[in-house]
Design an enzyme around this catalytic site. Structure first.
Site, PDB file in Angstrom:
ATOM      1  CB  THR B  76     -18.460  19.002  -0.626  1.00 53.99           C
ATOM      2  OG1 THR B  76     -18.450  20.040  -1.601  1.00 53.99           O
ATOM      3  CG2 THR B  76     -19.371  19.415   0.522  1.00 53.99           C
ATOM      4  CB  SER B 204     -12.243  17.430  -6.287  1.00 52.69           C
ATOM      5  OG  SER B 204     -13.461  17.005  -6.857  1.00 52.69           O
ATOM      6  CB  ALA B 205     -11.862  13.122  -9.883  1.00 53.86           C
ATOM      7  CG  HIS B 206     -15.082  18.525  -9.976  1.00 49.46           C
ATOM      8  ND1 HIS B 206     -14.905  18.424  -8.621  1.00 49.46           N
ATOM      9  CD2 HIS B 206     -15.201  19.853 -10.235  1.00 49.46           C
ATOM     10  CE1 HIS B 206     -14.936  19.637  -8.086  1.00 49.46           C
ATOM     11  NE2 HIS B 206     -15.114  20.514  -9.039  1.00 49.46           N
ATOM     12  CB  CYS B 327     -20.000  26.102  -3.784  1.00 54.28           C
ATOM     13  SG  CYS B 327     -18.698  24.944  -4.174  1.00 54.28           S
TER      14      CYS B 327
END
Lengths: 390, 390
Positions: B76, B204-206, B327
């Site tokens: 984000t 993003s890492a997630h 989201c």
């Protein structure tokens, strides 16, 4: 032209407490679901409860309500969100004037300077020789179009504490919002928002042995604040982005682990350091106010000493020393804080910051003071200026 | 009016890999110093090396250079930084027109809508019934004052992959910057920035079993980008804030742990799920393109089935299901992605997203398909609409 700092705790970012990591683990490996949905599956609901519990713990530490806490990625984001959010919300309604102190840390100072570049009117209020804000100057600068005052609680370098109760009162009377950056005081010096009418408070986990990349912003109910980061509806629609639930849970655990007894011990290490240095090393100056300062901070100028040499010598002996403030990097400029309290480049140059933490002992204090005593003696022996003047 | 999703990996946020946590630990407990200072003490230098090594690993995954990687708090923030940063930098120089697709995830979509509210001209380009962007419409909408095109790589709900090479070529020819949100494709579908002239990439890492609260933005050298978050000079002065070094190191470890073999296995679970569902359950629709889709995603509409009932039944059987996109939270609106590909509310209503991850097996796939088969059968038996129409 450097402001030298030593971290007894070895860093401005303190060591993570193992108990914090243990508290985070279930949210890494078991309850890792997205907690956003209100129509969620069981795991998502468990994760959401963890997040809400963490929010409650942070809220409670300020006597606030959970809805008034927004989790962020750290104090820099919190302060950007607070100042830019209020400015965006009130620009057309009230005006384009804000007030900050001259010795704010970079998140507030550089946000203010950025707004200035964009056409905002910004006043930078002076502090006295110990870093205490000039309240009369503050009062005189508040105008009808002033929308925000941002003055830190505890200073990042010299530890000076501002009288935020008095500042909040002035702002309240003049109907101006008040934000305080409490990064370096949070959990060490109490703030009770039911007693002090502060509108926004910046907090961070990394200064209290919590995880890095996690902070929070207290936002008093009703504060006009434009949304920071567009995306999902997270954080009551105040900050988009997948919640860092393990981070929030770790932050809350770090809050729970801070005790008054520990804070008193940090203050006793601070006071003992100052006492020994002043008794045993000549030509020293304490930077900041002796009493109104954060418990974990001492900042002392050793005159006639080269900062870079001190750094090298201390590092060789195993003491972690850095140059410039924690947020500073590529610049050889003198510290704006030391200059702000009327110090000159020579004073900025020979200043050392001590930051005491959970993992320090009185033995550490003795060891670092012994080392400094020797190093200062050696360096002064070869200093032409010292031998001429002192 | 819900878009139901099941996470075989139990969440849009995947489970952290233990090996990632092991890689982070030294930076929690041993090398926790601030790495910002260039005049630093030994520990600070060690930490900085860890950060730079992590940056190199992310850069390498895209055939980029380390200086082109900015670490952030997640996708984000990366997308906000990219779009708002370019808009702020070029507003006065080139114009106030940007282009995004209709099916972007909320960070891009809502940033675009926010800019629109602030007076920017925004075009939302259509996609076909499988989610593929209309390249002719894109070409026709680019104007002299267009400064940015932002089109995602892989869709968050239906997994459709855009031809970002073709989009980048169009943008390059028209001298317009191109940003892509690769949150849901990164490391599963290669992007080589030495071959594709994309200017900015959100990561993003997630989504790859890395830590939450960590992401990155690839920024091609020379891209005009206003600084995001005022504060210190971190991230080559592009993002203020104490670096989350353990987070960056964990992200890099997560990148290293992804293998082509694993990605192929995710695709085989995806294809097997689709095959079984289509062979064994009548009245189903695959959402998205069959071939041009992320390996870990399947999204299927089960007609004549109530989304909320499906959620409840699956949850009772131990399968994590959520409603709305990751989201999304407080809304009962139908998915803008399903509507964007021409679906109606009924279709959005009965759609289920499968996200396959490292910790899933073919047994999981069989178990969830068996469960869905039973549940769909039961729910249809009591559906008046099904009994009337089907």
């Amino acid at each position: 032209m450097l402001n030298e700092m030593i971290y007894l705790d070895n860093s401005a970012s303190t060591r993570l407490d193992e108990r914090v990591l243990d508290a985070m683990k279930p949210y890494f490996f078991d309850t890792y679901a997205v907690a956003t949905s209100e129509f969620g599956y069981s795991m998502g609901i468990d994760a959401k409860e963890g997040l809400q519990e963490a929010r409650g713990i942070i809220a409670n530490s300020l006597t606030a309500t959970p809805e008034e806490i927004v989790f962020t990625s750290g104090d820099t984001e919190s302060s950007n969100m607070a100042i830019k959010g209020v400015c965006a919300a009130l620009k057309k309604k009230k005006g384009q004037h804000i007030i900050v102190s001259k010795i704010e840390d970079f998140p507030v100072l550089n946000t203010a300077k950025n707004l200035q570049k964009q056409g905002w009117d910004v006043d930078f209020i002076s502090v006295d020789s110990e870093g205490i804000l000039d309240l009369d100057e503050l009062k005189s600068k508040i105008r009808d179009d002033t929308i925000l005052v941002s003055v830190q609680h505890g200073n990042q370098e010299i530890g000076t504490l501002q009288d935020i109760a008095a500042i909040a009162k002035i702002c309240k009377e003049k109907d101006v919002l008040f934000h305080t950056d409490a990064t370096h005081s949070y959990m060490r010096v109490p703030i009770d928002v039911s007693q002090i009418p502060v509108d926004m408070i910046t907090m961070s986990a990394h200064t209290i042995h919590g995880p890095r990349g996690v902070g929070a912003l207290y936002v008093r109910k009703g504060t006009p604040l434009e949304k920071w980061m567009d995306g999902g509806f997270q954080e009551s629609n105040r900050r988009g982005g997948l919640e860092n639930i393990p981070g929030a849970v770790g932050f809350a655990k770090a809050v729970e682990l801070v005790t008054d007894k520990e804070t008193e011990f940090l203050a006793s290490m601070r006071d003992y350091t100052i006492k020994r240095v002043f008794e045993e090393i000549p030509h020293v100056t304490l930077n900041g106010n002796k009493k109104q300062r954060t418990p974990q901070n001492a900042n002392i100028t050793f005159h006639y000493v080269e900062g870079e040499s001190m750094t090298l010598h201390l590092d060789m002996r195993g003491f972690a020393v850095s140059t410039g403030s924690a947020c500073f990097s590529r610049s050889l400029e003198a510290s704006h804080v030391i200059l702000g309290i009327g110090g000159d480049h020579e004073r900025a140059h020979g200043s050392i910051r001590f930051t005491f933490g959970r993992y320090n002992s009185m033995n550490d204090v003795d060891a670092v003071v012994d080392a400094i005593k020797e190093i200062v003696k050696q360096l002064r022996e070869i200093s032409p200026l010292y031998n001429k003047e002192a």
